[in-house]
Design an enzyme around this catalytic site. Structure first.
Site, PDB file in Angstrom:
ATOM      1  N   SER A 136      -3.089  -5.712  54.177  1.00  0.00           N
ATOM      2  CA  SER A 136      -3.545  -5.430  52.811  1.00  0.00           C
ATOM      3  C   SER A 136      -3.865  -6.740  52.112  1.00  0.00           C
ATOM      4  O   SER A 136      -3.315  -7.791  52.459  1.00  0.00           O
ATOM      5  CB  SER A 136      -2.441  -4.710  52.032  1.00  0.00           C
ATOM      6  OG  SER A 136      -2.818  -4.545  50.685  1.00  0.00           O
ATOM      7  N   TYR A 148       6.192  -3.285  48.459  1.00  0.00           N
ATOM      8  CA  TYR A 148       5.024  -2.974  49.308  1.00  0.00           C
ATOM      9  C   TYR A 148       4.345  -4.262  49.733  1.00  0.00           C
ATOM     10  O   TYR A 148       4.028  -4.465  50.913  1.00  0.00           O
ATOM     11  CB  TYR A 148       4.051  -2.056  48.551  1.00  0.00           C
ATOM     12  CG  TYR A 148       2.762  -1.800  49.299  1.00  0.00           C
ATOM     13  CD1 TYR A 148       2.731  -0.930  50.383  1.00  0.00           C
ATOM     14  CD2 TYR A 148       1.577  -2.442  48.938  1.00  0.00           C
ATOM     15  CE1 TYR A 148       1.561  -0.704  51.083  1.00  0.00           C
ATOM     16  CE2 TYR A 148       0.391  -2.216  49.629  1.00  0.00           C
ATOM     17  CZ  TYR A 148       0.385  -1.355  50.702  1.00  0.00           C
ATOM     18  OH  TYR A 148      -0.776  -1.129  51.400  1.00  0.00           O
TER      19      TYR A 148
HETATM   20  O1  NJP Z   1      -3.428   6.188  52.958  1.00  0.00           O
HETATM   21  P1  NJP Z   1      -3.214   7.716  53.346  1.00  0.00           P
HETATM   22  P2  NJP Z   1      -4.537   5.109  53.404  1.00  0.00           P
HETATM   23  N1  NJP Z   1       4.486   8.290  60.915  1.00  0.00           N
HETATM   24  O2  NJP Z   1      -1.980   8.088  52.601  1.00  0.00           O
HETATM   25  C1  NJP Z   1       0.286   8.060  58.063  1.00  0.00           C
HETATM   26  C2  NJP Z   1      -3.187   0.580  53.892  1.00  0.00           C
HETATM   27  N2  NJP Z   1      -3.806   0.221  52.641  1.00  0.00           N
HETATM   28  O3  NJP Z   1      -5.543   5.629  54.321  1.00  0.00           O
HETATM   29  O4  NJP Z   1       2.111  11.245  59.165  1.00  0.00           O
HETATM   30  C3  NJP Z   1       3.200   8.454  61.243  1.00  0.00           C
HETATM   31  O5  NJP Z   1      -4.459   8.505  53.136  1.00  0.00           O
HETATM   32  C4  NJP Z   1      -0.131   9.345  57.364  1.00  0.00           C
HETATM   33  O6  NJP Z   1      -0.032  10.436  58.284  1.00  0.00           O
HETATM   34  P3  NJP Z   1       1.071  11.629  58.197  1.00  0.00           P
HETATM   35  C5  NJP Z   1      -1.917   1.388  53.811  1.00  0.00           C
HETATM   36  O7  NJP Z   1      -0.805   0.577  53.524  1.00  0.00           O
HETATM   37  C6  NJP Z   1      -4.220   1.153  51.776  1.00  0.00           C
HETATM   38  O8  NJP Z   1      -4.971   4.446  52.143  1.00  0.00           O
HETATM   39  O9  NJP Z   1       0.285  12.818  58.635  1.00  0.00           O
HETATM   40  N3  NJP Z   1       2.195   8.332  60.375  1.00  0.00           N
HETATM   41  C7  NJP Z   1      -1.595   9.071  57.072  1.00  0.00           C
HETATM   42  O10 NJP Z   1      -2.403   9.432  58.161  1.00  0.00           O
HETATM   43  C8  NJP Z   1      -1.869   1.967  55.196  1.00  0.00           C
HETATM   44  O11 NJP Z   1      -1.316   1.043  56.098  1.00  0.00           O
HETATM   45  C9  NJP Z   1      -4.799   0.750  50.568  1.00  0.00           C
HETATM   46  O12 NJP Z   1       1.542  11.692  56.783  1.00  0.00           O
HETATM   47  C10 NJP Z   1       2.517   8.049  59.110  1.00  0.00           C
HETATM   48  C11 NJP Z   1      -1.626   7.552  56.879  1.00  0.00           C
HETATM   49  O13 NJP Z   1      -0.407   7.014  57.404  1.00  0.00           O
HETATM   50  C12 NJP Z   1      -3.346   2.176  55.546  1.00  0.00           C
HETATM   51  O14 NJP Z   1      -4.078   1.403  54.611  1.00  0.00           O
HETATM   52  C13 NJP Z   1      -4.966  -0.604  50.287  1.00  0.00           C
HETATM   53  C14 NJP Z   1       3.830   7.876  58.684  1.00  0.00           C
HETATM   54  C15 NJP Z   1      -1.721   7.188  55.406  1.00  0.00           C
HETATM   55  O15 NJP Z   1      -2.918   7.674  54.918  1.00  0.00           O
HETATM   56  C16 NJP Z   1      -3.831   3.593  55.464  1.00  0.00           C
HETATM   57  O16 NJP Z   1      -3.575   4.097  54.162  1.00  0.00           O
HETATM   58  C17 NJP Z   1      -4.518  -1.528  51.205  1.00  0.00           C
HETATM   59  C18 NJP Z   1       4.850   8.014  59.650  1.00  0.00           C
HETATM   60  N4  NJP Z   1       6.161   7.872  59.343  1.00  0.00           N
HETATM   61  C19 NJP Z   1      -3.946  -1.122  52.380  1.00  0.00           C
HETATM   62  N5  NJP Z   1       3.821   7.610  57.350  1.00  0.00           N
HETATM   63  C20 NJP Z   1      -5.261   1.718  49.537  1.00  0.00           C
HETATM   64  N6  NJP Z   1      -5.344   3.009  49.831  1.00  0.00           N
HETATM   65  O17 NJP Z   1      -5.590   1.275  48.407  1.00  0.00           O
HETATM   66  C21 NJP Z   1       2.530   7.617  56.960  1.00  0.00           C
HETATM   67  O18 NJP Z   1      -4.657  -2.832  50.917  1.00  0.00           O
HETATM   68  N7  NJP Z   1       1.737   7.883  58.014  1.00  0.00           N
END
Ligand code: NJP
Length: 228
Positions: A136, A148
């Site tokens: 990030s 975070y």
């Molecule tokens: O978020 P979201 P993003 N085990 O909530 C999964 C980074 N980022 O696409 O398990 C397995 O739509 C969850 O899947 P589920 C951020 O830190 C974002 O924005 O089905 N999977 C979902 O597919 C992250 O690293 C921003 O709930 C787990 C996904 O993670 C990445 O981008 C800015 C899990 C999250 O999808 C993707 O985030 C930035 C687990 N225990 C960096 N927990 C931003 N959005 O502004 C969660 O700089 N997931």
């Protein structure tokens, strides 16, 4: 044969958008997350002959081992891994945010990525593959009172560290550092943020580089609003 990309956090946001964009470029996809219903819908959309849904909680190392095995069983190769699963914090800073929310971020954002590396590195070295890690901009600039941000600094360190570790193997490591992206990561819409498709385009750009090109970092930010 199509090249094979495994994505963690594929059920939503950046991961799901990257799956669609990579599928359009001819990749086969191993799609991992906990939300099996969302993964199933994505597999339907991409086509079951090219995509596989893999239930996985990234905080569980055995789950991650099974995830990599399932991808290899199905496709017989692993060319790229997008370690993208992550979770955000809650407001309140070091003075007030619930401490359980810190533990969750450490488990998902730091341990989850480290487990993905352990489960996949030997295969990526073998295929001279490509590892892309979602850090990030908050892992380069410290946000006030943000655990975070601290976890994403750790992700940056993992990215730099693993690149040094695999040097000479032919494998490449790209650290993706997005700014704010309008995804379910936030509870409310973020109209001035990037769209997940914007970030996915950068990931596919990194994946499309020839073997001799080692793209270390991708900082992708929304254009600042015009003044006046
Ligand atoms: O978020 P979201 P993003 N085990 O909530 C999964 C980074 N980022 O696409 O398990 C397995 O739509 C969850 O899947 P589920 C951020 O830190 C974002 O924005 O089905 N999977 C979902 O597919 C992250 O690293 C921003 O709930 C787990 C996904 O993670 C990445 O981008 C800015 C899990 C999250 O999808 C993707 O985030 C930035 C687990 N225990 C960096 N927990 C931003 N959005 O502004 C969660 O700089 N997931």
């Amino acid at each position: 044969d199509n090249k094979v990309l495994l994505i963690t956090g594929a059920s939503s946001g950046i991961g799901a958008a990257t799956a669609r964009a990579a599928a359009a470029e001819g990749w086969s996809l191993a799609l991992a997350a906990r939300s099996t219903d969302k993964l199933a819908a994505l597999v339907d959309e991409i086509g079951a002959e090219r995509a596989l849904a893999i239930p996985c909680d990234v905080t569980d190392f055995e789950d991650q081992r099974r995830m990599v095995d399932a991808a290899l069983d199905r496709f017989g190769r692993l060319d790229a891994v997008f370690a993208n699963a992550g979770t955000g914090g809650q407001p309140g800073g070091f003075s007030g945010a619930p401490v359980d929310s810190w533990r969750k971020m450490v488990d998902v954002n730091i341990m989850g990525v480290a487990y993905t590396l352990r489960a996949s590195l030997e295969h990526l070295k073998e295929s001279r593959g490509h590892l892309i890690i979602t850090g990030s901009i908050a892992g380069r600039r410290t946000l006030p009172g943000s655990m975070y941000s601290a976890t994403k600094w750790a992700v940056s360190a993992i990215g730099y560290g693993v690149r040094e570790e695999v040097k000479g193997s032919g494998m490449r490591v790209t650290l993706l550092e997005p700014g704010m992206v309008d995804t379910p990561f936030f509870d409310e819409p973020k109209p001035d943020a990037l769209r997940p498709e914007d970030v996915a385009r950068s990931v596919v750009f990194a994946l499309s580089q020839p073997p001799g090109v080692d793209l270390h970092e991708l900082v992708v930010l929304p254009t600042p609003p015009t003044e006046g």
